[in-house]
Scaffold this active site. Structure first.
Site, PDB file in Angstrom:
ATOM      1  N   CYS A 269      99.965  45.015   8.082  1.00 45.15           N
ATOM      2  CA  CYS A 269      98.636  44.754   8.684  1.00 45.15           C
ATOM      3  C   CYS A 269      98.159  43.418   8.132  1.00 45.15           C
ATOM      4  O   CYS A 269      97.303  43.359   7.258  1.00 45.15           O
ATOM      5  CB  CYS A 269      97.656  45.877   8.347  1.00 45.15           C
ATOM      6  SG  CYS A 269      98.240  47.529   8.772  1.00 45.15           S
ATOM      7  N   GLY A 271      96.579  40.530   9.238  1.00 45.78           N
ATOM      8  CA  GLY A 271      95.396  39.716   9.501  1.00 45.78           C
ATOM      9  C   GLY A 271      94.306  39.897   8.454  1.00 45.78           C
ATOM     10  O   GLY A 271      94.148  40.999   7.926  1.00 45.78           O
ATOM     11  N   PRO A 272      93.587  38.832   8.108  1.00 49.34           N
ATOM     12  CA  PRO A 272      93.666  37.481   8.668  1.00 49.34           C
ATOM     13  C   PRO A 272      94.689  36.569   7.997  1.00 49.34           C
ATOM     14  O   PRO A 272      94.798  35.395   8.372  1.00 49.34           O
ATOM     15  CB  PRO A 272      92.250  36.941   8.456  1.00 49.34           C
ATOM     16  CG  PRO A 272      91.789  37.613   7.209  1.00 49.34           C
ATOM     17  CD  PRO A 272      92.401  39.001   7.245  1.00 49.34           C
ATOM     18  N   GLU A 294     100.743  41.886  12.760  1.00 45.77           N
ATOM     19  CA  GLU A 294      99.315  42.124  12.984  1.00 45.77           C
ATOM     20  C   GLU A 294      99.123  42.576  14.424  1.00 45.77           C
ATOM     21  O   GLU A 294      99.611  41.922  15.354  1.00 45.77           O
ATOM     22  CB  GLU A 294      98.506  40.860  12.718  1.00 45.77           C
ATOM     23  CG  GLU A 294      97.056  40.903  13.155  1.00 45.77           C
ATOM     24  CD  GLU A 294      96.273  42.065  12.582  1.00 45.77           C
ATOM     25  OE1 GLU A 294      95.527  42.717  13.357  1.00 45.77           O
ATOM     26  OE2 GLU A 294      96.406  42.317  11.369  1.00 45.77           O
ATOM     27  N   ASP A 321     102.070  46.812  17.152  1.00 48.94           N
ATOM     28  CA  ASP A 321     101.411  48.031  16.687  1.00 48.94           C
ATOM     29  C   ASP A 321     102.165  48.565  15.474  1.00 48.94           C
ATOM     30  O   ASP A 321     103.307  49.005  15.602  1.00 48.94           O
ATOM     31  CB  ASP A 321     101.392  49.061  17.819  1.00 48.94           C
ATOM     32  CG  ASP A 321     100.635  50.328  17.461  1.00 48.94           C
ATOM     33  OD1 ASP A 321     100.317  50.526  16.268  1.00 48.94           O
ATOM     34  OD2 ASP A 321     100.378  51.135  18.370  1.00 48.94           O
ATOM     35  N   ASP A 338      98.012  47.004   4.054  1.00 44.37           N
ATOM     36  CA  ASP A 338      96.592  46.788   3.728  1.00 44.37           C
ATOM     37  C   ASP A 338      95.815  47.303   4.927  1.00 44.37           C
ATOM     38  O   ASP A 338      95.516  46.565   5.864  1.00 44.37           O
ATOM     39  CB  ASP A 338      96.341  45.302   3.472  1.00 44.37           C
ATOM     40  CG  ASP A 338      94.901  45.012   3.087  1.00 44.37           C
ATOM     41  OD1 ASP A 338      94.174  45.963   2.747  1.00 44.37           O
ATOM     42  OD2 ASP A 338      94.501  43.838   3.149  1.00 44.37           O
ATOM     43  N   CYS A 391      90.282  47.900   1.205  1.00 45.31           N
ATOM     44  CA  CYS A 391      89.113  47.284   0.561  1.00 45.31           C
ATOM     45  C   CYS A 391      87.954  48.277   0.631  1.00 45.31           C
ATOM     46  O   CYS A 391      86.816  47.912   0.918  1.00 45.31           O
ATOM     47  CB  CYS A 391      88.756  45.949   1.186  1.00 45.31           C
ATOM     48  SG  CYS A 391      88.398  46.008   2.945  1.00 45.31           S
TER      49      CYS A 391
END
Length: 438
Positions: A269, A271-272, A294, A321, A338, A391
């Site tokens: 995952c 991005g960014p 991403e 995906d 992440d 996060c």
């Protein structure tokens, strides 16, 4: 700027901050993204740029507290949203910034007259004069519930967090006595932290540019002031802006012991792209290569741009995906997932997130997080490692997701998990777990 030849003069940094609040409320913008755009549009620099940034971000963080104070000063608490935005800006200047009362009140009234119209100006003037009669602590004592009778309700008002967020953070925190410190840290402006991408830049180079080396990541440097874009290493993509907690997540994946082949890494995952850029630079030093995946095309383009300086360690960037990957099972030696999350660990950096997120969001996020972790474990070879990170410290998004994965498979071992906190570590509240496929 002036609103018409005969209209009231509007202070430019305050007008910029007002436009940020409007963009966040009306357009669903993210403050950390729209702020630099509007600061550049209005040609603010130096102190003016710093003032507009603190005024907008600080007002959004503390708007729960400020709304309680504003409502206490109104006979009828119903206000037009645009008037409330202006009042919040005035209250933040009065209670949290070193702005003289007369300047905070008069400039806010001028802003209202120019941007909204003369009608609400008298009300705004009267409310702000009432607010100026007490400091922030006195106002909290007046408008917040009694902490002994309703500690959560008191924290909601005192620290400007929705009730469900306070409860979720309290559940995740391993030391209940630190809850006030955690919530207070969420309202502090975050440090600007740089990453010296290995093989491309050095910590010494960033220190020479005015930074201060950190101890929690061997590539991290805090920048006490100035514009990061003005540092050559950052402008050239050899370094970047990246929270030290985010760096630690990437390093947990890259530094985990590994037997056998260590040639192909995956950022599931991406991005960014901050973690991908660091991982690609590390991979290049070790003769390995990273694939960055991403799902969203526009975010994949951000990853592509952000990793150009580290191309030597990059297989490529794909838009796919992560729950239905095109690669074969067991392809990778190391995988980072992440996962998309509520973002409640980055409330300092994304001030509007606390007001946008709702408890029901977890109903969609948690199944996605489980699916992504399952995909990551299928994508890694036996003996390889997967780091699952968010996060967010929320238990449902962190330890519970990992526990579900361990319960579903008998070929996976949990080797480590840790949680960072802004009030302890000076980072976002990053969570990470290292799992090894056996």
């Amino acid at each position: 700027m002036a609103e018409g030849r005969r209209g009231p003069r509007v202070d430019r940094p305050r007008a910029t901050a007002y436009d940020v609040l409007k963009a966040v409320r009306v357009d669903g913008a993210y403050a950390n993204l729209v702020l630099p755009q509007l600061v550049a549009r209005d040609r603010l620099a130096g102190r003016d740029a710093a003032f507009a940034t603190e005024l907008a971000s600080g007002t959004i963080r503390r708007q729960g507290t400020y709304d309680a104070i504003i409502d206490a000063c109104l006979d009828k608490p119903r206000l037009e949203a645009k008037v409330r935005d202006a009042l919040r800006l005035g209250v933040h200047q009065l209670l949290a910034m070193r702005v003289p009362d007369h300047a905070a009140i008069s400039t806010t009234v001028d802003l209202v007259r120019a941007r909204i119209g003369p009608g609400p100006a008298g009300l705004v003037n009267a409310v702000l004069r009432k607010v100026a009669a007490h400091d922030l602590d006195a106002w909290v004592r007046r408008v917040a519930p009694d902490p002994s009778a309703d500690p959560v309700g008191h924290a909601v008002v005192a620290h400007s967090h929705p009730r469900w967020v306070v409860e979720a953070l309290a559940e995740a925190l391993d030391a209940p006595g630190e809850l006030d410190a955690l919530l207070a840290a969420d309202n502090d402006a975050p440090r600007v932290t740089l990453v010296a991408r290995p093989g491309l830049a050095t910590v010494d180079e960033l220190v020479a540019a005015g930074g201060v080396a950190r101890r929690d990541s061997r590539f991290a440097v805090d920048l006490p002031g100035g514009d990061p874009a003005g540092i050559p290493a950052v402008a050239e993509g050899r370094a970047g802006v990246q929270d030290a907690g985010s760096q630690q997540v990437a390093l947990a994946m890259a530094d985990a012991p590994l037997d056998g082949r260590d040639a192909l890494w995956l950022d599931l995952c991406a991005g960014p792209g901050g973690k991908s850029a660091l991982l690609a630079a590390l991979a290049a030093e070790r003769g390995a290569a990273l694939l960055a995946n991403e799902r969203q095309v526009h975010r994949a383009s951000l990853v592509d741009r952000g990793t150009r300086a580290a191309r030597a360690g990059l297989v490529g960037v794909v838009a796919g995906d992560g729950t239905r990957p095109p690669w074969r099972p067991g392809t990778f030696d190391r995988v980072l997932v992440d996962a998309p999350c509520s973002g409640l660990g980055a409330l300092r950096r994304r001030p509007e997130a606390r007001w946008r997120r709702e408890p029901g969001d977890l109903e969609a996020l948690v199944p996605l997080q489980r699916a992504l972790l399952g995909s990551a474990l299928a994508s890694v070879r036996p003996g390889g490692v997967v780091v699952y990170a968010t996060c967010s410290p929320v238990v449902a998004e962190t330890r519970d997701v990992v526990a579900d994965a361990l319960a579903a498979r008998d070929d996976v071992r949990l080797e480590d998990q840790w949680q960072l906190w802004p009030h302890r570590d000076g980072t976002d509240a990053m969570y990470a777990a290292t799992l090894r496929r056996q």
